[in-house]
Design an enzyme around this catalytic site. Structure first.
Site, short mmCIF file in Angstrom:
data_model
loop_
_atom_site.label_atom_id
_atom_site.label_comp_id
_atom_site.label_asym_id
_atom_site.label_seq_id
_atom_site.Cartn_x
_atom_site.Cartn_y
_atom_site.Cartn_z
N ASN A 193 -84.16 -58.27 4.27
CA ASN A 193 -84.70 -58.09 3.19
C ASN A 193 -84.02 -58.22 2.06
O ASN A 193 -83.07 -57.28 1.54
CB ASN A 193 -85.45 -56.58 3.23
CG ASN A 193 -86.17 -55.99 1.94
OD1 ASN A 193 -86.43 -56.87 1.13
ND2 ASN A 193 -86.61 -54.86 2.06
N GLU A 230 -90.73 -50.74 9.19
CA GLU A 230 -91.10 -52.08 8.89
C GLU A 230 -90.09 -53.16 9.46
O GLU A 230 -90.64 -54.35 9.74
CB GLU A 230 -91.07 -52.24 7.40
CG GLU A 230 -92.03 -51.51 6.93
CD GLU A 230 -91.95 -50.91 5.37
OE1 GLU A 230 -92.19 -51.60 4.34
OE2 GLU A 230 -91.17 -50.02 5.07
N ARG A 283 -93.77 -45.33 -10.79
CA ARG A 283 -94.94 -46.22 -11.42
C ARG A 283 -95.93 -45.18 -11.67
O ARG A 283 -96.16 -44.18 -10.98
CB ARG A 283 -95.19 -47.06 -10.23
CG ARG A 283 -94.00 -48.04 -10.08
CD ARG A 283 -94.52 -49.50 -9.12
NE ARG A 283 -93.77 -50.23 -8.71
CZ ARG A 283 -93.32 -50.38 -7.36
NH1 ARG A 283 -94.24 -49.73 -6.54
NH2 ARG A 283 -92.56 -51.16 -7.22
N ARG A 302 -88.49 -60.43 5.01
CA ARG A 302 -89.47 -59.83 4.28
C ARG A 302 -89.85 -60.51 2.85
O ARG A 302 -89.01 -60.76 2.25
CB ARG A 302 -89.21 -58.34 4.06
CG ARG A 302 -90.10 -57.61 3.19
CD ARG A 302 -89.70 -56.25 2.75
NE ARG A 302 -90.87 -55.69 2.03
CZ ARG A 302 -90.51 -55.11 0.84
NH1 ARG A 302 -89.37 -54.96 0.38
NH2 ARG A 302 -91.46 -54.52 -0.01
N HIS A 352 -97.04 -53.27 0.96
CA HIS A 352 -96.78 -52.29 1.91
C HIS A 352 -97.59 -52.93 3.14
O HIS A 352 -97.70 -51.90 4.02
CB HIS A 352 -97.16 -50.93 1.89
CG HIS A 352 -96.27 -50.36 0.53
ND1 HIS A 352 -96.59 -49.30 -0.18
CD2 HIS A 352 -94.83 -50.46 0.45
CE1 HIS A 352 -95.62 -48.89 -1.03
NE2 HIS A 352 -94.61 -49.56 -0.62
#
Ligand code: ADP
Length: 405
Positions: free
Chosen positions: A12, A391, A248, A98, A187
């Site tokens: 990632n 993940e 956010r 990813r 996600h």
């Protein structure tokens, strides 16, 4: 392994960082993981974690010289070889990357080739902070591990099954057709992983279930999944839309930034940065770390109390909306840092949802986290679960499925 892919490196890549996990797929487990930070700066840092001979996790941390991602991968490769995780001079069998944005071009993971690299580059305007960094990682890995097969696994892919009525915004057609303005969702790897784990736990096929998955980490999103297909999700054109997150804002009247731009002379860049990095829980009460927000609330901080109320209320509204979108619900699944670990937030989110058949059992909810915890009150129509996301494992599995199909 019969197909010859037993080690998968999951990567990632950020603009100045690389997260990696080395998975031994024949044993189904993680052998090492780590993080390189401050790439391109003086004093890049390599943190590495692997089990010792007794199976206990050991962490190391050291400064390295990594002027770019290529140099950082050379350090990672050397470390994996020196510690015997990779054979001398060998690379992993496969690498799973990813990649944040697959746009409408990718609804499944793909083997990386020059056309795929070009397509990810074309999508960069949609994810300017992420796709270019993901590409740097792909190219550096081609250099560092030339014999490994590489696969791109997209954060958006799971949401490509959304129907047009869920992914289109009510804006001029042209915005969609010429500029790709639509909801993409993110996600996806986590939503898919926990949905599959939940179905497995329930002893049911995902095809037969209506499910809402809530990924509540620093970033947060909800997904509505029917018969194994995602039919709606809360993040939109970018990860800014939807739930209240650490930093956010989530849903916001589009007129607000436009108003601030003209009334206060704020630039689009600064508003974009503020909505992504200074808003959410941090904007409301000064901290983006949910544990800290809970601590401040306990100490009587009114801003923290209200921030948590807004956070939970927004999620509860989405659960109600997705119940309607799905036409009923079999399972509600919590995951990621907050979803897996915070009984108090889970119970506040579910409070008042009894009419939908959703209720948390206080005792089950307090149990220490397991890969899967059933936390719902028994006998209710909806099963409520907390599922530990993974993940990296999902990316490794999807990588193998592409290479062996
Ligand atoms: P990221 O999106 O960065 O991967 P995580 O999934 O690790 O984030 O989630 C981070 C969030 O989870 C933080 O807000 C952190 O405070 C919260 N968190 C972790 N453990 C707990 C806990 N025991 N109780 C409440 N919140 C927690």
């Amino acid at each position: 392994m019969p197909h010859g892919f037993s080690t998968v490196l999951v990567v990632n890549c950020g603009s100045s960082s690389i997260k990696y996990s080395m998975m031994a797929m024949d044993r189904g487990h993680l052998c090492a993981s780590g993080l390189v930070e401050k790439i391109g700066e003086n004093g890049s840092l390599l943190r590495h974690r692997a089990d010792n001979a007794k199976g206990e996790p050991v962490e190391s941390r050291r400064e390295i010289k990594a002027g770019d991602h290529r140099a950082a991968f050379a350090h990672i490769a050397a470390l994996l070889r020196n510690t015997g995780i990779l054979a001398d001079g060998a690379g992993p069998d496969a690498i799973g990357h990813r990649v944040v944005h697959g746009g409408e071009a990718f609804s499944a993971p793909v083997r990386i080739d020059p056309d795929v690299i070009a397509a990810i580059r074309t999508l960069s305007p949609l994810a300017p902070l992420h796709n270019p960094a993901n590409l740097i990682g792909i190219e550096a890995c081609l250099d560092a591990f030339p014999s490994a097969s590489q696969v791109a696994v997209f954060d958006t892919a799971f949401h490509q099954t959304l129907p047009p009525h869920a992914y289109r915004y009510a804006v001029p057609n042209d915005w969609y057709e010429r500029h790709g303005i639509r909801r993409y969702g993110f996600h996806g790897t986590s939503h898919r992983y926990v949905a599959e784990r939940a179905a497995e736990y329930l002893g049911r096929s995902l095809q037969g279930l209506k499910m809402i998955t809530l990924h509540l980490g620093n970033g947060a999103s909800a997904a509505a999944i029917r018969h194994g297909r995602c039919i709606d999700t809360s993040m939109g054109f970018t990860p800014l839309e939807g739930l209240v997150m650490g930093t956010r804002s989530g849903d916001l009247d589009a007129a607000v930034p436009l108003y601030l731009e003209t009334a206060l002379g704020e630039s689009a860049d600064s508003l974009q940065a503020m909505l992504n990095r200074e808003a959410g829980l941090k904007g409301l009460c000064g901290s983006n770390d949910l544990r800290e927000v809970l601590g401040r609330e306990q100490a009587g901080d009114e801003h923290a109390r209200l921030a948590l109320e807004i956070y939970c209320y927004r999620i509860r509204k989405y659960v109600g909306a997705y119940f309607a979108a799905l036409g009923g619900l079999d399972a509600l699944v919590f995951t990621a840092g907050v979803g897996e670990n915070s009984p108090v937030v889970r119970s506040r989110i579910c409070a008042g949802l009894e009419a939908l058949g959703i209720a948390v059992d206080p005792e089950f909810n307090e149990r220490s986290p397991e890969p899967v915890n059933e936390i719902g009150r028994r006998g209710q129509a909806v099963r409520v679960l907390a599922v530990r996301t993974n993940e990296e494992l999902q990316i490794a599995r999807e990588t193998l499925s592409v290479l062996t199909s």
